[in-house]
Design a protein around this motif. Structure first.
Motif, PDB file in Angstrom:
ATOM      1  N   THR A 141       0.454  -1.222   0.368  1.00 37.56           N
ATOM      2  CA  THR A 141      -0.008   0.125   0.022  1.00 37.56           C
ATOM      3  C   THR A 141       0.968   1.221   0.276  1.00 37.56           C
ATOM      4  O   THR A 141       2.174   1.221   0.562  1.00 37.56           O
ATOM      5  CB  THR A 141      -0.648  -0.021   1.320  1.00 37.56           C
ATOM      6  OG1 THR A 141       0.335   0.234   2.606  1.00 37.56           O
ATOM      7  CG2 THR A 141      -2.016  -0.925   1.483  1.00 37.56           C
ATOM      8  N   LEU A 142       0.313   2.320   0.177  1.00 38.90           N
ATOM      9  CA  LEU A 142       0.849   3.900  -0.423  1.00 38.90           C
ATOM     10  C   LEU A 142       1.852   4.361   1.453  1.00 38.90           C
ATOM     11  O   LEU A 142       2.868   4.616   1.709  1.00 38.90           O
ATOM     12  CB  LEU A 142      -0.368   4.653  -0.660  1.00 38.90           C
ATOM     13  CG  LEU A 142       0.689   5.863  -0.943  1.00 38.90           C
ATOM     14  CD1 LEU A 142       2.039   5.762  -1.686  1.00 38.90           C
ATOM     15  CD2 LEU A 142      -0.100   7.030  -0.905  1.00 38.90           C
ATOM     16  N   GLU A 143       0.813   3.670   1.913  1.00 35.73           N
ATOM     17  CA  GLU A 143       1.233   3.578   4.083  1.00 35.73           C
ATOM     18  C   GLU A 143       2.638   2.519   3.668  1.00 35.73           C
ATOM     19  O   GLU A 143       3.126   3.142   4.429  1.00 35.73           O
ATOM     20  CB  GLU A 143       0.260   3.294   4.396  1.00 35.73           C
ATOM     21  CG  GLU A 143       0.409   4.029   6.313  1.00 35.73           C
ATOM     22  CD  GLU A 143      -0.588   3.488   6.969  1.00 35.73           C
ATOM     23  OE1 GLU A 143       0.214   2.705   7.854  1.00 35.73           O
ATOM     24  OE2 GLU A 143      -1.754   3.161   6.245  1.00 35.73           O
ATOM     25  N   GLU A 144       2.052   1.715   3.316  1.00 36.95           N
ATOM     26  CA  GLU A 144       3.681   0.638   3.351  1.00 36.95           C
ATOM     27  C   GLU A 144       5.252   1.295   3.278  1.00 36.95           C
ATOM     28  O   GLU A 144       5.803   1.100   3.556  1.00 36.95           O
ATOM     29  CB  GLU A 144       3.383  -0.321   2.850  1.00 36.95           C
ATOM     30  CG  GLU A 144       2.368  -1.248   4.404  1.00 36.95           C
ATOM     31  CD  GLU A 144       1.590  -2.372   3.745  1.00 36.95           C
ATOM     32  OE1 GLU A 144       1.470  -3.606   4.018  1.00 36.95           O
ATOM     33  OE2 GLU A 144       1.420  -2.787   1.789  1.00 36.95           O
ATOM     34  N   THR A 146       5.823   4.155   2.146  1.00 38.00           N
ATOM     35  CA  THR A 146       5.813   5.185   2.068  1.00 38.00           C
ATOM     36  C   THR A 146       7.094   4.794   3.865  1.00 38.00           C
ATOM     37  O   THR A 146       7.447   5.689   4.281  1.00 38.00           O
ATOM     38  CB  THR A 146       4.960   6.201   2.844  1.00 38.00           C
ATOM     39  OG1 THR A 146       4.206   6.363   1.456  1.00 38.00           O
ATOM     40  CG2 THR A 146       5.346   7.333   3.347  1.00 38.00           C
ATOM     41  N   ARG A 147       5.933   4.024   4.567  1.00 37.13           N
ATOM     42  CA  ARG A 147       7.204   3.814   5.863  1.00 37.13           C
ATOM     43  C   ARG A 147       8.825   3.304   5.448  1.00 37.13           C
ATOM     44  O   ARG A 147       9.630   3.563   6.135  1.00 37.13           O
ATOM     45  CB  ARG A 147       6.236   2.725   6.452  1.00 37.13           C
ATOM     46  CG  ARG A 147       5.283   3.078   7.219  1.00 37.13           C
ATOM     47  CD  ARG A 147       5.591   2.172   8.339  1.00 37.13           C
ATOM     48  NE  ARG A 147       3.411   1.648   8.570  1.00 37.13           N
ATOM     49  CZ  ARG A 147       2.620   1.444   8.298  1.00 37.13           C
ATOM     50  NH1 ARG A 147       2.942   0.057   8.711  1.00 37.13           N
ATOM     51  NH2 ARG A 147       1.627   1.747   8.875  1.00 37.13           N
ATOM     52  N   SER A 150      10.593   6.150   4.100  1.00 36.94           N
ATOM     53  CA  SER A 150      10.880   6.748   5.397  1.00 36.94           C
ATOM     54  C   SER A 150      12.089   6.342   6.268  1.00 36.94           C
ATOM     55  O   SER A 150      12.655   7.676   7.005  1.00 36.94           O
ATOM     56  CB  SER A 150       9.747   6.776   6.579  1.00 36.94           C
ATOM     57  OG  SER A 150       8.887   7.768   5.901  1.00 36.94           O
TER      58      SER A 150
END
Length: 195
Positions: A141-144, A146-147, A150
């Motif tokens: 996912t975009l969140e994963e 991104t993590r 980061s």
């Protein structure tokens, strides 16, 4: 038997698989396949790179209850540790077209070789006891994603994640001794309902 070096051998197998299939392509034959993170590989140079970074290792919950392997009549091997390996594949080139070409070839190679069994001359030093490797594109996912970037403290780059299943790390413990069951007994009784 898969000892604790299996993780390194899987990474080297994936790296060698890509190198072998990049050889015949004049635009990719000089590409470097690096097991370091995209940050460690560094910025783009005249030589294209692919970062094949093992960024996560997880226990495979589906294999935790496998039956112990019988070695002899009264010996059982301790349960191996089942692992899933997650790789972030990042093409690094001077321009976005070069990155897309690199990524397209990686996707093609891993799709064509989604299952690897045992030794493959010049590519794999896995042995038949190591079982099968299953290489699957693992959509994040975009969140994963991104993590992950980061954690690298880097700005996002074109990349995909692959899941390699299931790696078994054999235990270093001695086999368990258990006497075989010689006689089975069963008793039955009727359950009476009392009002």
């Amino acid at each position: 038997m898969s000892d604790y070096t299996i993780i390194r051998r899987v990474s080297e197998t994936l790296k060698n698989l890509l190198k072998e299939h990049f050889k015949g392509d004049p635009t990719l034959q000089n590409a470097v396949i690096d097991l370091g993170s995209p940050k460690e590989v560094g910025p783009a140079t005249d030589v294209p790179h692919v970062s094949l970074w093992l960024y996560m290792v997880r226990r495979d919950p589906d294999r935790l209850n496998d039956l112990p392997r019988r070695l002899s009549t009264n010996q059982f091997a301790p349960q191996p540790l089942p692992l899933n390996l997650y790789y972030l594949v990042t093409p690094i080139a001077k321009d976005s077209i070069g990155e897309q070409i690199l990524l397209g070839r990686v996707l093609q190679v891993f799709s064509d070789h989604a299952r690897i069994v045992g030794t493959v001359q010049g590519i794999s030093d896995l042995d038949p006891g190591d079982g099968e490797l299953h290489i699957n594109l693992e959509p994040l996912t975009l969140e994963e994603i991104t993590r992950v970037w980061s954690a690298l403290q880097e700005s996002y780059q074109l990349s995909v994640s692959y899941l390699v299943q299931t790696i078994l790390v054999d235990s270093a413990r001695q086999p368990m001794l258990m006497e075989p069951v010689l006689v089975k007994e069963a008793q039955f009784a009727q359950i009476v309902r009392v009002d």
